[in-house]
Design an enzyme around this catalytic site. Sequence first.
Site: not given
Ligand code: ADP
Ligand code: ADP
Length: 213
Positions: A171, A160, A88, A13, A127
């Site tokens: 999660r 992280r 979420r 995302k 990551r």
């Molecule tokens: P989210 O915001 O949904 O948690 P991230 O954008 O941080 O996800 O991506 C999670 C991990 O996967 C990061 O280390 C990122 O560099 C990697 N990643 C993101 N998109 C892809 C993809 N299409 N293929 C492989 N790795 C990816």
């Molecule tokens: P990822 O991109 O890997 O899904 P985020 O950075 O979006 O992780 O979120 C990390 C953590 O922050 C979540 O696991 C949750 O604990 C908290 N968080 C982020 N956004 C929200 C939300 N909209 N509602 C509740 N908790 C949140």
Amino acid sequence: MKIIMLGAPGAGKGTQAKQIAAKYNIPHVSTGDIFRANIKEGTALGMEAKSYMDKGQLVPDELTVKILLDRVAKDDCKNGYVLDGFPRTIPQAEVLDEAVTKLSEKIDYAINVDVPDENIIRRMSGRRACVKCGATYHIVNVPPKKEGICDACGEALIVRDDDKEETVKARLATYHEQTQPLIDYYSAKGILKEVDGTKDMNDVFADIVAILG
Ligand code: ADP
Ligand code: ADP
Ligand code: ZN
């Protein structure tokens, strides 16, 4: 244009939202980034959020909604935004709908980045994040030019606290229970778009651009 990114933790995302923000010239709003910035600064909000984040749980709606509404009320969000990690829960989605409707506006698209759980565990262990500027890397898929250092700002990259395997599993369970129902919620509103998040990230972005135009 107002866009919501849906998808499991690690689906990509953030990676896609940053590209969308750059191409369409709208701010990238990540509740996770806002929480992490507060944790880094040691604010009361950060402390409270961290107690949930470290367990793989969601931060309570009340707290999260307030932060998000304050953020999207800022001037730079006038022409739209891409929300990454919000909503979420169904109650969060309802509050957002209410706020947007009050302004006689609407959410244009909810983009679900679909990635199965087994790929997620693999992705998260690689990551690396920059807490200073929000850039994200992957040790294999998106390595920084210099190991452990952010290309964009020179800060040391971190793993992280919530990317440990046990926390990732928690999660994912939280995601399936509380966030996945949003797929049906936005589908019923007719604004849901699905993309295959297992593709190469540039191909995922091309699929998103095809949707957004
Ligand atoms: P989210 O915001 O949904 O948690 P991230 O954008 O941080 O996800 O991506 C999670 C991990 O996967 C990061 O280390 C990122 O560099 C990697 N990643 C993101 N998109 C892809 C993809 N299409 N293929 C492989 N790795 C990816
Ligand atoms: P990822 O991109 O890997 O899904 P985020 O950075 O979006 O992780 O979120 C990390 C953590 O922050 C979540 O696991 C949750 O604990 C908290 N968080 C982020 N956004 C929200 C939300 N909209 N509602 C509740 N908790 C949140
Ligand atoms: Zn950085």
